[in-house]
Design a protein around this motif. Sequence first.
Motif, mmCIF file in Angstrom:
data_model
loop_
_atom_site.group_PDB
_atom_site.id
_atom_site.type_symbol
_atom_site.label_atom_id
_atom_site.label_comp_id
_atom_site.label_asym_id
_atom_site.label_seq_id
_atom_site.Cartn_x
_atom_site.Cartn_y
_atom_site.Cartn_z
ATOM 1 N N GLY A 103 -20.099 -40.430 -1.290
ATOM 2 C CA GLY A 103 -21.490 -40.828 -1.154
ATOM 3 C C GLY A 103 -21.779 -41.941 -0.176
ATOM 4 N N THR A 104 -21.595 -41.697 1.116
ATOM 5 C CA THR A 104 -21.698 -42.762 2.100
ATOM 6 C C THR A 104 -23.125 -43.098 2.522
ATOM 7 N N SER A 105 -24.076 -42.196 2.292
ATOM 8 C CA SER A 105 -25.461 -42.332 2.755
ATOM 9 C C SER A 105 -25.638 -41.848 4.190
ATOM 10 N N THR A 106 -24.674 -41.078 4.692
ATOM 11 C CA THR A 106 -24.851 -40.433 5.994
ATOM 12 C C THR A 106 -25.339 -39.003 5.770
ATOM 13 N N GLN A 107 -26.005 -38.459 6.766
ATOM 14 C CA GLN A 107 -26.577 -37.124 6.631
ATOM 15 C C GLN A 107 -25.519 -36.067 6.335
ATOM 16 N N LEU A 108 -24.461 -36.041 7.139
ATOM 17 C CA LEU A 108 -23.479 -34.975 6.995
ATOM 18 C C LEU A 108 -22.606 -35.150 5.767
ATOM 19 N N ASN A 109 -22.106 -36.363 5.509
ATOM 20 C CA ASN A 109 -21.194 -36.537 4.375
ATOM 21 C C ASN A 109 -21.859 -36.155 3.063
ATOM 22 N N ASP A 110 -23.066 -36.669 2.824
ATOM 23 C CA ASP A 110 -23.683 -36.459 1.518
ATOM 24 C C ASP A 110 -23.986 -34.982 1.266
ATOM 25 N N SER A 111 -24.518 -34.295 2.265
ATOM 26 C CA SER A 111 -24.832 -32.879 2.071
ATOM 27 C C SER A 111 -23.564 -32.056 1.889
ATOM 28 N N THR A 112 -22.506 -32.398 2.640
ATOM 29 C CA THR A 112 -21.246 -31.671 2.506
ATOM 30 C C THR A 112 -20.599 -31.937 1.159
ATOM 31 N N GLU A 113 -20.657 -33.178 0.695
ATOM 32 C CA GLU A 113 -20.045 -33.492 -0.601
ATOM 33 C C GLU A 113 -20.769 -32.787 -1.744
ATOM 34 N N VAL A 114 -22.090 -32.742 -1.677
ATOM 35 C CA VAL A 114 -22.837 -32.014 -2.700
ATOM 36 C C VAL A 114 -22.445 -30.540 -2.695
ATOM 37 N N SER A 115 -22.303 -29.968 -1.501
ATOM 38 C CA SER A 115 -21.872 -28.578 -1.396
ATOM 39 C C SER A 115 -20.487 -28.377 -2.008
ATOM 40 N N ALA A 116 -19.591 -29.337 -1.759
ATOM 41 C CA ALA A 116 -18.233 -29.239 -2.302
ATOM 42 C C ALA A 116 -18.241 -29.345 -3.823
ATOM 43 N N ILE A 117 -19.018 -30.274 -4.351
ATOM 44 C CA ILE A 117 -19.093 -30.440 -5.809
ATOM 45 C C ILE A 117 -19.666 -29.180 -6.445
ATOM 46 N N ARG A 118 -20.695 -28.645 -5.838
ATOM 47 C CA ARG A 118 -21.265 -27.385 -6.341
ATOM 48 C C ARG A 118 -20.242 -26.262 -6.284
ATOM 49 N N GLY A 119 -19.467 -26.214 -5.188
ATOM 50 C CA GLY A 119 -18.495 -25.147 -5.017
ATOM 51 C C GLY A 119 -17.359 -25.212 -6.016
ATOM 52 N N VAL A 120 -16.935 -26.417 -6.381
ATOM 53 C CA VAL A 120 -15.812 -26.576 -7.312
ATOM 54 C C VAL A 120 -16.275 -26.529 -8.759
ATOM 55 N N PHE A 121 -17.403 -27.165 -9.055
ATOM 56 C CA PHE A 121 -17.816 -27.336 -10.451
ATOM 57 C C PHE A 121 -18.870 -26.341 -10.912
ATOM 58 N N GLY A 122 -19.495 -25.626 -9.992
ATOM 59 C CA GLY A 122 -20.497 -24.645 -10.396
ATOM 60 C C GLY A 122 -21.616 -25.276 -11.195
ATOM 61 N N GLU A 123 -22.014 -24.633 -12.281
ATOM 62 C CA GLU A 123 -23.107 -25.145 -13.107
ATOM 63 C C GLU A 123 -22.733 -26.438 -13.817
ATOM 64 N N HIS A 124 -21.438 -26.691 -13.980
ATOM 65 C CA HIS A 124 -21.011 -27.945 -14.626
ATOM 66 C C HIS A 124 -21.442 -29.151 -13.803
ATOM 67 N N ALA A 125 -21.653 -28.952 -12.503
ATOM 68 C CA ALA A 125 -22.097 -30.046 -11.643
ATOM 69 C C ALA A 125 -23.436 -30.603 -12.084
ATOM 70 N N THR A 126 -24.251 -29.809 -12.742
ATOM 71 C CA THR A 126 -25.568 -30.271 -13.192
ATOM 72 C C THR A 126 -25.519 -30.862 -14.601
ATOM 73 N N ARG A 127 -24.358 -30.839 -15.230
ATOM 74 C CA ARG A 127 -24.237 -31.319 -16.612
ATOM 75 C C ARG A 127 -23.583 -32.691 -16.706
ATOM 76 N N ILE A 128 -23.087 -33.208 -15.588
ATOM 77 C CA ILE A 128 -22.389 -34.492 -15.594
ATOM 78 C C ILE A 128 -22.997 -35.433 -14.560
ATOM 79 N N PRO A 129 -22.847 -36.737 -14.773
ATOM 80 C CA PRO A 129 -23.356 -37.687 -13.777
ATOM 81 C C PRO A 129 -22.473 -37.746 -12.541
ATOM 82 N N VAL A 130 -23.111 -37.902 -11.397
ATOM 83 C CA VAL A 130 -22.440 -38.060 -10.106
ATOM 84 C C VAL A 130 -23.094 -39.253 -9.429
#
Length: 425
Positions: free
Chosen positions: A311-338
């Motif tokens: 979570g660096t606050s840069t355009q590319l890092n944050d969007s890519t990290e969210v995509s990665a978290i979604r890709g690995v955790f699926g719906e569980h990504a919406t059930r836990i704090p990040v």
Amino acid sequence: MRAHETRPLRRVVVTGTGVITPIGNTVESFWQSLIDGRSGISAIESWDASDLPVRIGAEVKDFDPAAYMPHKVSRRMDPSAQYGLAAAMEAVREAKLEMSDDLAARTGVYLGSSVGAAQMTYDTTVKLHERGARAVSPFFFATSGSESAAGEVAMWLGARGPSSSLSTACASGATCIGEAARLIQFGVTDVMIAGGAEAPVTRLNIAGAAACQALSRRNDDPSLACRPFDRERDGFVMGAGAGVVVLEEYEHALRRGAHILGELAGYGATTDAYHLTAPHPDALGTKTAMRIALESAGLQPQDVDYINAHGTSTQLNDSTEVSAIRGVFGEHATRIPVSSTKSMTGHLISATGAVELIAALLAVRRDVVPPTLNCNDPLDPDINFVPGVAQEWEVDVAMSNSFGFGGHNAVLVVRSLKEEESYAA
């Protein structure tokens, strides 16, 4: 198969933690600032930045090296090494680690740095230019490398096992902790002092990072500048500090009656091999690192209760990290704090992975997750980025992500050992 490939890996636990940060120079003050949502980002005060396009940073405040080391030691060291040694002292003190001659040979130090002795190098270059060769300190050549902090810690502690400064850009602190754990797992050492230390808020580094459009330019509102996962983010904020943990082989910690803070259960490392500064657009490396960390911990995505994001606050890092978290955790990504603690500490470069692992470990121990400041318009509204205020949350397993320029990725997983702590204490 060779013998080392057939015997089980040894367990690795954390028995000590130490930090020097822009929001606190002890673990307790650091944690309280996180929970209170207190920002350490302000106008740069240690030198004149008035002519630069970026004039804000997250500097270490109220740090007195004399509280940790004699002047004859501190005067030869860059601030980054001072921070690293001070954090190591705090971690060893919490671990109540006493160095015997036998243990010294089984104890190593891995302390990462990306920019090395940045302030010392800049100041010495200016002196050489303005005053000539006689102005250069006789200590400069021996103490200006990125390995300086690791060497200072090893000398202070008397640790004679492997020592190194591994550099994987902004992932360095996490890489050092993960690789140090591997030495324990494979029986090379019993104890490792590991983490990262950095003091990159220098005139040259700020100017350079600003030139490549990496830094936020919210000079008039420093506390609002770092906005991880917010749609209005415009770059990271450079910060300084150190984070160090004492890692031990589990049985070794039990035998000496150490108080175990948690288990370093998983580690995953990959490289994007894609671009000098940009993450892979499909988040291939980051997703793989997260999956390897979970697999090495023997865990599934649904077992994770909290993610301390890069979570660096840069355009590319944050969007890519969210995509990665979604890709690995699926719906569980919406059930836990990040959440991203960089919203308060700034980006501590090599120290950030170690400091954030300690934050994740504290979340496991205290069942509270720190907030993400300034995340008012989240780029993914379905994910709980813990906006503004800390949340009580039952956390048994936490993941800490660290990604760096050059495509370096390092992911650590810690888990609670609450049921076993009473035996170890």
